[in-house]
Write a protein that holds these residues in place. Structure first.
Motif, PDB file in Angstrom:
ATOM      1  N   UNK A  58     -10.924  -5.372  18.314  1.00 46.90           N
ATOM      2  CA  UNK A  58      -9.957  -6.311  17.740  1.00 46.90           C
ATOM      3  C   UNK A  58     -10.031  -7.669  18.432  1.00 46.90           C
ATOM      4  N   UNK A  59     -10.228  -7.645  19.754  1.00 46.19           N
ATOM      5  CA  UNK A  59     -10.250  -8.881  20.538  1.00 46.19           C
ATOM      6  C   UNK A  59     -11.477  -9.749  20.254  1.00 46.19           C
ATOM      7  N   UNK A  60     -12.498  -9.174  19.624  1.00 48.18           N
ATOM      8  CA  UNK A  60     -13.715  -9.945  19.351  1.00 48.18           C
ATOM      9  C   UNK A  60     -13.603 -10.786  18.086  1.00 48.18           C
ATOM     10  N   UNK A  61     -12.585 -10.523  17.259  1.00 46.68           N
ATOM     11  CA  UNK A  61     -12.464 -11.230  15.987  1.00 46.68           C
ATOM     12  C   UNK A  61     -11.707 -12.545  16.157  1.00 46.68           C
ATOM     13  N   UNK A  62     -12.181 -13.580  15.482  1.00 46.22           N
ATOM     14  CA  UNK A  62     -11.464 -14.855  15.488  1.00 46.22           C
ATOM     15  C   UNK A  62     -10.184 -14.740  14.672  1.00 46.22           C
ATOM     16  N   UNK A  63     -10.253 -14.049  13.551  1.00 50.38           N
ATOM     17  CA  UNK A  63      -9.074 -13.771  12.740  1.00 50.38           C
ATOM     18  C   UNK A  63      -9.306 -12.500  11.936  1.00 50.38           C
ATOM     19  N   UNK A  64      -8.232 -11.932  11.423  1.00 52.03           N
ATOM     20  CA  UNK A  64      -8.299 -10.693  10.641  1.00 52.03           C
ATOM     21  C   UNK A  64      -7.410 -10.852   9.409  1.00 52.03           C
ATOM     22  N   UNK A  65      -7.936 -10.462   8.261  1.00 47.28           N
ATOM     23  CA  UNK A  65      -7.160 -10.491   7.012  1.00 47.28           C
ATOM     24  C   UNK A  65      -7.111  -9.065   6.464  1.00 47.28           C
ATOM     25  N   UNK A  66      -5.896  -8.532   6.322  1.00 50.46           N
ATOM     26  CA  UNK A  66      -5.725  -7.139   5.913  1.00 50.46           C
ATOM     27  C   UNK A  66      -4.880  -7.040   4.646  1.00 50.46           C
ATOM     28  N   UNK A  67      -5.377  -6.297   3.665  1.00 53.13           N
ATOM     29  CA  UNK A  67      -4.574  -5.878   2.521  1.00 53.13           C
ATOM     30  C   UNK A  67      -4.207  -4.422   2.771  1.00 53.13           C
ATOM     31  N   UNK A  68      -2.932  -4.078   2.604  1.00 49.83           N
ATOM     32  CA  UNK A  68      -2.513  -2.722   2.945  1.00 49.83           C
ATOM     33  C   UNK A  68      -1.549  -2.133   1.921  1.00 49.83           C
ATOM     34  N   UNK A  69      -1.423  -0.820   1.993  1.00 50.93           N
ATOM     35  CA  UNK A  69      -0.443  -0.098   1.171  1.00 50.93           C
ATOM     36  C   UNK A  69       0.516   0.618   2.115  1.00 50.93           C
ATOM     37  N   UNK A  70       1.793   0.536   1.797  1.00 49.66           N
ATOM     38  CA  UNK A  70       2.837   1.159   2.623  1.00 49.66           C
ATOM     39  C   UNK A  70       3.551   2.214   1.777  1.00 49.66           C
ATOM     40  N   UNK A  71       3.666   3.413   2.304  1.00 47.46           N
ATOM     41  CA  UNK A  71       4.353   4.495   1.583  1.00 47.46           C
ATOM     42  C   UNK A  71       5.418   5.117   2.483  1.00 47.46           C
ATOM     43  N   UNK A  72       6.597   5.341   1.906  1.00 46.76           N
ATOM     44  CA  UNK A  72       7.713   5.960   2.619  1.00 46.76           C
ATOM     45  C   UNK A  72       8.133   7.223   1.879  1.00 46.76           C
ATOM     46  N   UNK A  73       8.227   8.324   2.627  1.00 47.74           N
ATOM     47  CA  UNK A  73       8.602   9.594   2.027  1.00 47.74           C
ATOM     48  C   UNK A  73       9.641  10.301   2.892  1.00 47.74           C
ATOM     49  N   UNK A  74      10.773  10.631   2.269  1.00 47.29           N
ATOM     50  CA  UNK A  74      11.820  11.383   2.951  1.00 47.29           C
ATOM     51  C   UNK A  74      12.328  12.456   1.993  1.00 47.29           C
ATOM     52  N   UNK A  75      11.806  13.697   2.105  1.00 43.44           N
ATOM     53  CA  UNK A  75      12.168  14.776   1.181  1.00 43.44           C
ATOM     54  C   UNK A  75      13.659  15.079   1.143  1.00 43.44           C
TER      55      UNK A  75
END
Length: 224
Positions: free
Chosen positions: A46-63
């Motif tokens: 991670x420290x070697x990157x000048x910048x990072x661009x992330x697309x992510x999905x977030x899921x929440x589950x509570x039965x």
């Protein structure tokens, strides 16, 4: 004679148990060392990157509460600077202040960031949060769409932590985080999956800058 045999049998069982415990401790120590080594590789990468661009999905589950939610978002990171878009809200950190922009309410909150606050969370810390405060163990290896994902189980050391465990999925080839699964003590399960992980992207000079003139009709709440 019989009593002697019984004693020897008991001693034998005790010795076997001791040996089993010693082997188990040794294996656990090796597993922890392997897990820590892989996490160190992730942090170093991670420290070697000048910048990072992330697309992510977030899921929440509570039965128990019958809650199932999914959302998508994206975040750009450069050192401690970030620009996060999630659930219709934009959050920008320019190195000094945090700007939270809520278009639905036409409201902006501005607050100072205290880098001495150990509980302060930034997206950049999400890529290295595991460095302290956890016990590590080597977990399962999964083949996900042709990618080898090695899971590391993290157990919070603090008894006050409401999370039971965290599973961190790491791409064996790239050493980048693929997903993060948090299991709460109340049964809540949240999963953050990286859909796209790009590095060293061309960014505009004002990508991490808040420009107040862009929001003429917004109410601005200056918290400090």
């Amino acid at each position: 004679m019989n009593k002697t045999i019984i004693k020897l049998n008991k001693m034998s069982k005790i010795l076997k148990l001791v040996c089993f415990l010693l082997v188990s401790v040794s294996i656990q120590a090796q597993d922890a060392a392997k897990a820590k080594s892989l996490l160190d590789e992730v942090s170093a990468k991670v420290k070697t990157y000048e910048n990072i661009v992330i697309d992510f999905k977030y899921a929440l589950n509570n039965p128990s509460e019958n809650i199932n939610q999914e959302s998508k978002g994206n975040v750009t990171l450069k050192g401690n600077l970030y620009n996060l878009n999630f659930m219709g809200v934009t959050k920008i950190f320019d190195g000094k202040k945090v700007y939270t922009i809520v278009p639905e309410d036409e409201e902006i909150s501005i607050s100072k960031f205290d880098d001495k606050d150990e509980n302060a969370v930034t997206p950049s810390k999400m890529l290295t949060f595991f460095n302290t405060g956890y016990k590590y163990s080597w977990d399962i290896l999964q083949d996900i769409k042709g990618r080898k994902i090695q899971y590391i189980k993290l157990i919070p050391i603090s008894s006050k932590d409401q999370r039971k465990e965290i599973l961190l999925g790491i791409d064996v080839q790239t050493k980048n985080i693929y997903n993060l699964i948090e299991v709460g003590k109340n049964g809540t399960r949240t999963t953050l999956t990286v859909n796209s992980f790009k590095t060293n992207q061309p960014l505009s000079d004002n990508h991490f800058t808040f420009t107040e003139s862009k929001y003429p009709n917004y109410y601005i709440n200056r918290l400090d």
